[in-house]
Structures are given as structure tokens and as C-alpha cells.
Motif scaffolding. Structure first.
Motif, PDB file in Angstrom:
ATOM      1  N   ASP A  69       0.811  -1.210   0.000  1.00 16.51           N
ATOM      2  CA  ASP A  69       0.000   0.000   0.000  1.00 16.51           C
ATOM      3  C   ASP A  69       0.854   1.275   0.000  1.00 16.51           C
ATOM      4  O   ASP A  69       0.643   2.159  -0.829  1.00 16.51           O
ATOM      5  CB  ASP A  69      -0.978  -0.026   1.172  1.00 16.51           C
ATOM      6  N   PRO A  70       1.840   1.420   0.888  1.00 14.18           N
ATOM      7  CA  PRO A  70       2.677   2.617   0.819  1.00 14.18           C
ATOM      8  C   PRO A  70       3.475   2.695  -0.490  1.00 14.18           C
ATOM      9  O   PRO A  70       3.749   3.781  -0.997  1.00 14.18           O
ATOM     10  CB  PRO A  70       3.623   2.500   2.011  1.00 14.18           C
ATOM     11  N   LEU A  71       3.839   1.543  -1.028  1.00 15.01           N
ATOM     12  CA  LEU A  71       4.571   1.536  -2.297  1.00 15.01           C
ATOM     13  C   LEU A  71       3.663   1.979  -3.447  1.00 15.01           C
ATOM     14  O   LEU A  71       4.105   2.695  -4.350  1.00 15.01           O
ATOM     15  CB  LEU A  71       5.148   0.152  -2.571  1.00 15.01           C
ATOM     16  N   LEU A  72       2.388   1.561  -3.406  1.00 10.62           N
ATOM     17  CA  LEU A  72       1.431   2.028  -4.413  1.00 10.62           C
ATOM     18  C   LEU A  72       1.297   3.548  -4.363  1.00 10.62           C
ATOM     19  O   LEU A  72       1.138   4.204  -5.386  1.00 10.62           O
ATOM     20  CB  LEU A  72       0.052   1.401  -4.193  1.00 10.62           C
ATOM     21  N   GLY A  73       1.360   4.102  -3.154  1.00 17.40           N
ATOM     22  CA  GLY A  73       1.248   5.541  -2.977  1.00 17.40           C
ATOM     23  C   GLY A  73       2.347   6.318  -3.679  1.00 17.40           C
ATOM     24  O   GLY A  73       2.189   7.510  -3.948  1.00 17.40           O
ATOM     25  N   LEU A  74       3.445   5.657  -3.982  1.00 18.23           N
ATOM     26  CA  LEU A  74       4.534   6.327  -4.702  1.00 18.23           C
ATOM     27  C   LEU A  74       4.191   6.550  -6.178  1.00 18.23           C
ATOM     28  O   LEU A  74       4.825   7.357  -6.837  1.00 18.23           O
ATOM     29  CB  LEU A  74       5.827   5.510  -4.587  1.00 18.23           C
ATOM     30  N   LEU A  75       3.207   5.802  -6.690  1.00 19.59           N
ATOM     31  CA  LEU A  75       2.790   5.981  -8.081  1.00 19.59           C
ATOM     32  C   LEU A  75       1.988   7.276  -8.208  1.00 19.59           C
ATOM     33  O   LEU A  75       0.931   7.401  -7.597  1.00 19.59           O
ATOM     34  CB  LEU A  75       1.922   4.801  -8.545  1.00 19.59           C
ATOM     35  N   PRO A  76       2.481   8.220  -8.971  1.00 20.23           N
ATOM     36  CA  PRO A  76       1.771   9.499  -9.069  1.00 20.23           C
ATOM     37  C   PRO A  76       0.428   9.345  -9.779  1.00 20.23           C
ATOM     38  O   PRO A  76       0.296   8.601 -10.733  1.00 20.23           O
ATOM     39  CB  PRO A  76       2.718  10.387  -9.883  1.00 20.23           C
ATOM     40  N   GLY A  77      -0.548  10.027  -9.233  1.00 13.13           N
ATOM     41  CA  GLY A  77      -1.841  10.090  -9.890  1.00 13.13           C
ATOM     42  C   GLY A  77      -2.841   9.038  -9.496  1.00 13.13           C
ATOM     43  O   GLY A  77      -3.998   9.343  -9.314  1.00 13.13           O
ATOM     44  N   GLY A  78      -2.441   7.793  -9.333  1.00 13.22           N
ATOM     45  CA  GLY A  78      -3.440   6.779  -9.078  1.00 13.22           C
ATOM     46  C   GLY A  78      -3.093   5.775  -8.006  1.00 13.22           C
ATOM     47  O   GLY A  78      -3.942   4.960  -7.639  1.00 13.22           O
ATOM     48  N   GLY A 114      -2.260  10.369   2.400  1.00 11.51           N
ATOM     49  CA  GLY A 114      -1.363   9.677   1.482  1.00 11.51           C
ATOM     50  C   GLY A 114      -1.050  10.437   0.211  1.00 11.51           C
ATOM     51  O   GLY A 114      -0.046  10.147  -0.446  1.00 11.51           O
ATOM     52  N   ILE A 115      -1.864  11.412  -0.151  1.00 12.27           N
ATOM     53  CA  ILE A 115      -1.591  12.147  -1.395  1.00 12.27           C
ATOM     54  C   ILE A 115      -0.439  13.129  -1.250  1.00 12.27           C
ATOM     55  O   ILE A 115       0.101  13.593  -2.248  1.00 12.27           O
ATOM     56  CB  ILE A 115      -2.836  12.883  -1.929  1.00 12.27           C
ATOM     57  N   VAL A 116      -0.060  13.459  -0.021  1.00 10.83           N
ATOM     58  CA  VAL A 116       1.050  14.387   0.193  1.00 10.83           C
ATOM     59  C   VAL A 116       2.347  13.656  -0.148  1.00 10.83           C
ATOM     60  O   VAL A 116       2.635  12.607   0.432  1.00 10.83           O
ATOM     61  CB  VAL A 116       1.087  14.895   1.644  1.00 10.83           C
ATOM     62  N   GLY A 119       3.084  11.540   2.980  1.00 12.27           N
ATOM     63  CA  GLY A 119       1.918  10.661   2.925  1.00 12.27           C
ATOM     64  C   GLY A 119       2.301   9.195   2.883  1.00 12.27           C
ATOM     65  O   GLY A 119       1.635   8.350   3.484  1.00 12.27           O
ATOM     66  N   ASP A 120       3.364   8.875   2.193  1.00  8.79           N
ATOM     67  CA  ASP A 120       3.822   7.493   2.120  1.00  8.79           C
ATOM     68  C   ASP A 120       4.382   7.026   3.464  1.00  8.79           C
ATOM     69  O   ASP A 120       4.160   5.888   3.872  1.00  8.79           O
ATOM     70  CB  ASP A 120       4.855   7.336   1.014  1.00  8.79           C
ATOM     71  N   LEU A 121       5.087   7.910   4.146  1.00  6.73           N
ATOM     72  CA  LEU A 121       5.576   7.582   5.488  1.00  6.73           C
ATOM     73  C   LEU A 121       4.412   7.410   6.456  1.00  6.73           C
ATOM     74  O   LEU A 121       4.406   6.509   7.294  1.00  6.73           O
ATOM     75  CB  LEU A 121       6.529   8.668   5.986  1.00  6.73           C
ATOM     76  N   PHE A 122       3.404   8.261   6.330  1.00  5.83           N
ATOM     77  CA  PHE A 122       2.216   8.146   7.167  1.00  5.83           C
ATOM     78  C   PHE A 122       1.502   6.826   6.890  1.00  5.83           C
ATOM     79  O   PHE A 122       1.067   6.126   7.810  1.00  5.83           O
ATOM     80  CB  PHE A 122       1.272   9.330   6.914  1.00  5.83           C
ATOM     81  N   ASP A 123       1.373   6.485   5.624  1.00  6.71           N
ATOM     82  CA  ASP A 123       0.725   5.236   5.220  1.00  6.71           C
ATOM     83  C   ASP A 123       1.445   4.040   5.829  1.00  6.71           C
ATOM     84  O   ASP A 123       0.814   3.102   6.329  1.00  6.71           O
ATOM     85  CB  ASP A 123       0.725   5.148   3.692  1.00  6.71           C
ATOM     86  N   PHE A 124       2.761   4.072   5.826  1.00 12.53           N
ATOM     87  CA  PHE A 124       3.574   3.014   6.421  1.00 12.53           C
ATOM     88  C   PHE A 124       3.284   2.883   7.915  1.00 12.53           C
ATOM     89  O   PHE A 124       3.177   1.784   8.447  1.00 12.53           O
ATOM     90  CB  PHE A 124       5.057   3.316   6.176  1.00 12.53           C
TER      91      PHE A 124
END
Length: 158
Positions: free
Chosen positions: A38-47, A87-89, A93-98
Motif C-alpha cells: 500500500d505505501p509503495l502504491l502511494g509512490l505511483l503518481p496520480g493513481g 497519502g496524497i502528500v 503521505g507514504d511515510l504516514f501510510d507506512f
């Protein structure tokens, strides 16, 4: 059969536990810590965040089918919304998601509230409700992403 026995043998609970683990804790990163996709998916811009939210909504859908109380479903939706919006930040956001791990939190809520004697809900009504909620969440993620990109774009000296 006790509630604990049913909770450990019910295939629906096993399915959401596996998905939550896959999304939030499937990859060891050292020091006893684990990260999911999930946090890795957040690295994909846009979607990426939208895709992660949709996968999280499946756990919500299963919880609704299990007949969990509306209050519990609302808390689960709140966990997904918090993770998705923050997560969009970029990077933060990715650190928060983690750290937040909404899916693992939601499985804990399911395990706490699940009662095998509680009647399940029909699939059609639940599907419509969860689809509407997920569409609203997706629209909110897209709008917040658009606002963030616009704000960052306006800061560029062009």
C-alpha cells in the motif's frame, strides 16, 4: 463452536487478514519492521493512492457483508479516508501510510466486532452502498490531489 473458533476458521476473515497483511505488512525491511504494498502504491503518481483506497474498500465490503455494526463500518471508512487523504502528500503521505496501516487497524476492528450469530447482509445492497462510498472517496482523493498539485504548481517561479 466458540466465537474465537469461528473467527479463526471463517474463510472471509482469513481472506481479509491476508489482504491486510499483503497491503500493510508483507515485506520485511529490517529491524523487525515490515512494509506492505500500500505505501509503495502511494509512490505511483496520480493513481497509487486511489488504487490503495479501492483495495482497502474491499476489506470494508467484506466487513459489511459480515453484518458488522454501522458504527464499526464508519470507523473503518474513517481509517481508509485518513490514510488515503494524507497519502496524497508526496513522501510524507507514504511515510504516514507506512505507520498508520489502516488495513491492519480495520481487521482488528472486524475481529473485535464480528459475531457469528449476527445476521449477514445481502450482497446487492452492500455492494451498492460500498461502491457509492468508494466512488465518493475516490472523488475526494482526486480533488485533493488536484488541489495539491495546483498549489505546488503555483509556487514554481515561471
Amino acid at each position: 463452536m466458540t466465537n474465537d473458533t469461528v473467527a479463526t476458521t471463517d474463510p472471509r476473515l482469513s481472506r481479509v487478514r491476508r489482504l491486510a497483511r499483503w497491503l500493510d505488512r508483507s515485506i520485511p525491511i529490517g529491524g523487525g519492521r515490515r512494509i506492505g504494498i500500500d505505501p509503495l502504491l502511494g509512490l505511483l503518481p496520480g493513481g497509487g493512492d486511489a488504487l490503495g483506497a479501492m483495495l482497502s474498500c474491499y476489506i470494508l465490503f467484506e466487513a459489511a457483508l459480515l453484518g458488522l455494526p454501522v458504527r464499526t463500518l464508519g470507523r473503518m471508512l474513517g481509517n481508509i479516508a485518513i490514510e488515503s487523504i494524507v497519502g496524497i502528500v508526496p513522501l510524507f503521505g507514504d511515510l504516514f501510510d507506512f505507520a498508520w496501516q489502516a488495513n491492519v487497524r480495520n481487521v482488528r476492528l472486524i475481529e473485535t466486532a464480528y459475531r457469528p450469530d449476527r445476521p449477514t447482509r445481502s450482497g446487492a445492497g452492500v455492494i451498492c452502498l460500498i461502491a457509492a462510498v468508494c466512488a465518493l472517496l475516490l472523488a475526494l482523493i482526486v480533488a485533493a490531489t488536484w488541489w495539491l498539485v495546483s498549489a505546488l504548481w503555483s509556487l514554481l517561479p515561471i
